[in-house]
Scaffold this active site. Structure first.
Site, PDB file in Angstrom:
ATOM      1  N   GLY A 180      96.924  26.571  11.481  1.00 36.06           N
ATOM      2  CA  GLY A 180      98.285  26.357  10.552  1.00 36.06           C
ATOM      3  C   GLY A 180      98.925  25.209  10.914  1.00 36.06           C
ATOM      4  O   GLY A 180      99.535  24.846  10.391  1.00 36.06           O
ATOM      5  N   GLU A 187      97.265  23.016   8.171  1.00 32.65           N
ATOM      6  CA  GLU A 187      98.444  23.659   7.019  1.00 32.65           C
ATOM      7  C   GLU A 187      99.234  23.550   6.727  1.00 32.65           C
ATOM      8  O   GLU A 187      99.669  23.581   5.521  1.00 32.65           O
ATOM      9  CB  GLU A 187      97.438  25.216   7.242  1.00 32.65           C
ATOM     10  CG  GLU A 187      95.978  25.861   6.888  1.00 32.65           C
ATOM     11  CD  GLU A 187      95.818  26.512   7.570  1.00 32.65           C
ATOM     12  OE1 GLU A 187      94.837  28.110   6.900  1.00 32.65           O
ATOM     13  OE2 GLU A 187      96.459  27.504   8.191  1.00 32.65           O
ATOM     14  N   ALA A 209      98.142  27.972  15.006  1.00 30.84           N
ATOM     15  CA  ALA A 209      98.964  29.270  15.661  1.00 30.84           C
ATOM     16  C   ALA A 209      99.444  29.805  17.340  1.00 30.84           C
ATOM     17  O   ALA A 209      98.530  29.371  17.701  1.00 30.84           O
ATOM     18  CB  ALA A 209      97.739  30.824  14.842  1.00 30.84           C
ATOM     19  N   GLU A 236      89.485  27.423  13.166  1.00 31.00           N
ATOM     20  CA  GLU A 236      89.079  28.767  12.944  1.00 31.00           C
ATOM     21  C   GLU A 236      88.178  29.320  13.112  1.00 31.00           C
ATOM     22  O   GLU A 236      88.088  30.283  13.622  1.00 31.00           O
ATOM     23  CB  GLU A 236      90.133  29.335  11.012  1.00 31.00           C
ATOM     24  CG  GLU A 236      91.730  28.771  11.758  1.00 31.00           C
ATOM     25  CD  GLU A 236      91.939  27.834  11.191  1.00 31.00           C
ATOM     26  OE1 GLU A 236      93.395  27.735  11.006  1.00 31.00           O
ATOM     27  OE2 GLU A 236      91.442  26.989  10.688  1.00 31.00           O
TER      28      GLU A 236
END
Length: 275
Positions: A126, A129, A81, A149
């Site tokens: 991310g 993911e 992110a 994270e």
């Protein structure tokens, strides 16, 4: 950053203008490249919007049989992110942002066409993911994976707590999530996070070769197979088998089934039309 536009095809109302992606179509393949190399292709709100637009376009274009998703440059697929954006988010905004990202990744996972992640570097947070939402994952030898994270006081918010254990098992998933550590491409392959590891120079060619194989098959059957697997993972075996039988019946009623069986009996290559 310059706006990149896809030339309009017949029937297109207007070209697709994107700020943070390179989006191209060559033959039956759509190429989606996250194009923020200065920040290692980090995902911000605008990039999520661009990804949705590109994948909706690929989904709705009958000429496209598959998608390759990668990152610009040779350092990162997607490094996670955008921390500058994330650092300013309130709890309410963070939850909304998580739902936006999850929605885009659900679109990718259930596109109805194979999506190959060509992982050309860091796939963290991310980025990992995003790769996990793809149908097939091919990694360059120098690629690195992780869900870091917890090192930011957070947990995965783009499906990492759900897709990772489904791919590699609960224990391995929790170890990656709770330590926030990184693993290399070979270890990712060993535990089932990626399908193949190839030299970086061969990454896109290998992704193209896979889509050439899947693209030669009946489009409706491919779509139903993806749906049966994805939906079956959330069902018990009896429900999954019933779902499979229903899709098997639906595919048997298509023109492509008639063409495929006729071509087999006539010893010729089938000409599937997606009908």
């Amino acid at each position: 950053m310059a706006t990149l536009a896809v030339p309009p095809r017949a029937g297109d109302a207007r070209p697709l203008a994107l700020e943070n992606l390179i989006y191209e179509k060559k033959g039956a393949i759509a190429y989606v490249t996250v194009n923020r190399p200065k920040v290692l292709n980090a995902l911000n709100g605008a990039t999520w919007s661009d990804l949705r637009a590109a994948f909706e376009d690929a989904r709705d274009d009958a000429a496209i049989r598959g998608v390759i998703l990668t990152g610009a440059g040779d350092k990162a697929f997607v490094a996670g992110a955008d921390i500058n954006e994330l650092s300013r988010a309130t709890a309410v905004e963070a939850e909304a942002s998580s739902r936006v990202g999850q929605g885009v990744l659900d679109l990718i996972e259930n596109l109805g066409k194979p999506v190959v992640a060509a992982i050309n570097g860091f796939a963290l947070g991310g980025g990992c993911e995003t790769a996990m939402a793809c149908t097939i994952r091919i990694a360059a030898e120098h690629a690195r994976f992780g869900q870091p994270e917890v090192k930011l006081g957070l947990l995965p918010g783009g499906g990492g707590t759900q897709r990772l254990p489904r791919l590699v098992g609960k224990g391995r998933a929790l170890q990656l999530i709770l330590t926030g550590g990184m693993i290399g491409a070979e270890e990712a392959h060993r535990i089932g996070l990626v399908n193949e590891v190839v030299p970086a120079a061969d990454l896109i060619a290998r992704a193209e070769a896979i889509l050439a194989e899947t693209g030669a098959n009946a489009p409706i059957a491919v779509r139903y197979a993806i749906e049966a697997v994805n939906k079956g993972l959330d069902a018990d075996q009896a429900e999954g088998l019933a779902l499979e039988a229903a899709y098997f019946g639906l595919s048997a009623g298509t023109e492509d089934k008639k063409e495929g069986t006729s071509a087999f009996l006539e010893k010729r290559a089938p000409q599937f039309r997606g009908r």
